[in-house]
Design an enzyme around this catalytic site. Structure first.
Site, short mmCIF file in Angstrom:
data_model
loop_
_atom_site.label_atom_id
_atom_site.label_comp_id
_atom_site.label_asym_id
_atom_site.label_seq_id
_atom_site.Cartn_x
_atom_site.Cartn_y
_atom_site.Cartn_z
N HIS A 62 0.83 -1.20 0.00
CA HIS A 62 0.00 0.00 0.00
C HIS A 62 0.86 1.25 0.00
CE1 HIS A 62 0.74 -0.55 4.33
NE2 HIS A 62 0.54 0.76 4.44
N HIS A 64 0.81 5.58 1.08
CA HIS A 64 0.20 6.70 1.80
C HIS A 64 0.55 7.98 1.06
CE1 HIS A 64 -0.71 4.53 5.60
NE2 HIS A 64 0.28 3.76 5.19
N TYR A 128 -12.52 24.52 21.25
CA TYR A 128 -12.48 25.89 20.74
C TYR A 128 -13.88 26.35 20.32
CZ TYR A 128 -11.43 29.77 17.58
OH TYR A 128 -11.41 31.00 16.95
N GLN A 132 -16.76 29.39 22.04
CA GLN A 132 -17.27 30.56 21.34
C GLN A 132 -18.60 30.97 21.96
OE1 GLN A 132 -15.20 32.06 18.92
NE2 GLN A 132 -13.96 30.51 19.96
#
Length: 135
Positions: A62, A64, A128, A132
């Site tokens: 394989h 990547h 994060y 808010q």
């Protein structure tokens, strides 16, 4: 939170992906020489789709590929063209060497793995976003 951002005429973005392509039947046919041919073919296809290859490595069965794209990139079309073009190049150059293990001229498995990547972890991003509007 800081990002490494790209920009278009009406957008700012950071779209990076991790693509894993598997050799048909997971046959061990990849080596450094064949992967270098795949790398050159991948770069040629990527240029025409405005995709930037960030890294590309392989194992015996394989490969990547880390790449960046724009919001207008047709990712599925890019992957299909990439698989076709790289398989064609590999079969032209090395097909005789493994035709007894990969019959029918098929090099890649019909499936693939595509993972969107981020510059921060999903947990950090969720934290994060959740912060808010909190005063």
């Amino acid at each position: 939170m800081e990002y490494d951002l790209n920009s278009g005429s009406h957008s700012v973005y950071s779209l990076d992906y991790h693509l894993i392509l598997v050799v048909k039947y997971r046959r061990s046919v990849l080596n450094d020489e064949r992967t270098e041919l795949l790398r050159r073919a991948t770069e040629q296809v990527s240029e025409s789709y405005d995709v930037g290859i960030k890294d590309m490595e392989h194992d015996e069965d394989h490969v990547h590929i880390l790449f960046g794209a724009s919001p207008t990139t047709e990712i599925i079309k890019y992957i299909n063209v990439l698989k076709s073009a790289t398989a064609r190049r590999i079969n032209e150059e090395y097909g005789e060497e493994y035709k007894d293990r990969l019959w029918g001229g098929t090099f890649w498995s019909p499936s693939y793995c595509l993972i969107s990547t981020g510059q921060v972890s999903l947990d950090k991003l969720k934290e994060y976003v959740e912060q808010q509007g909190v005063v």
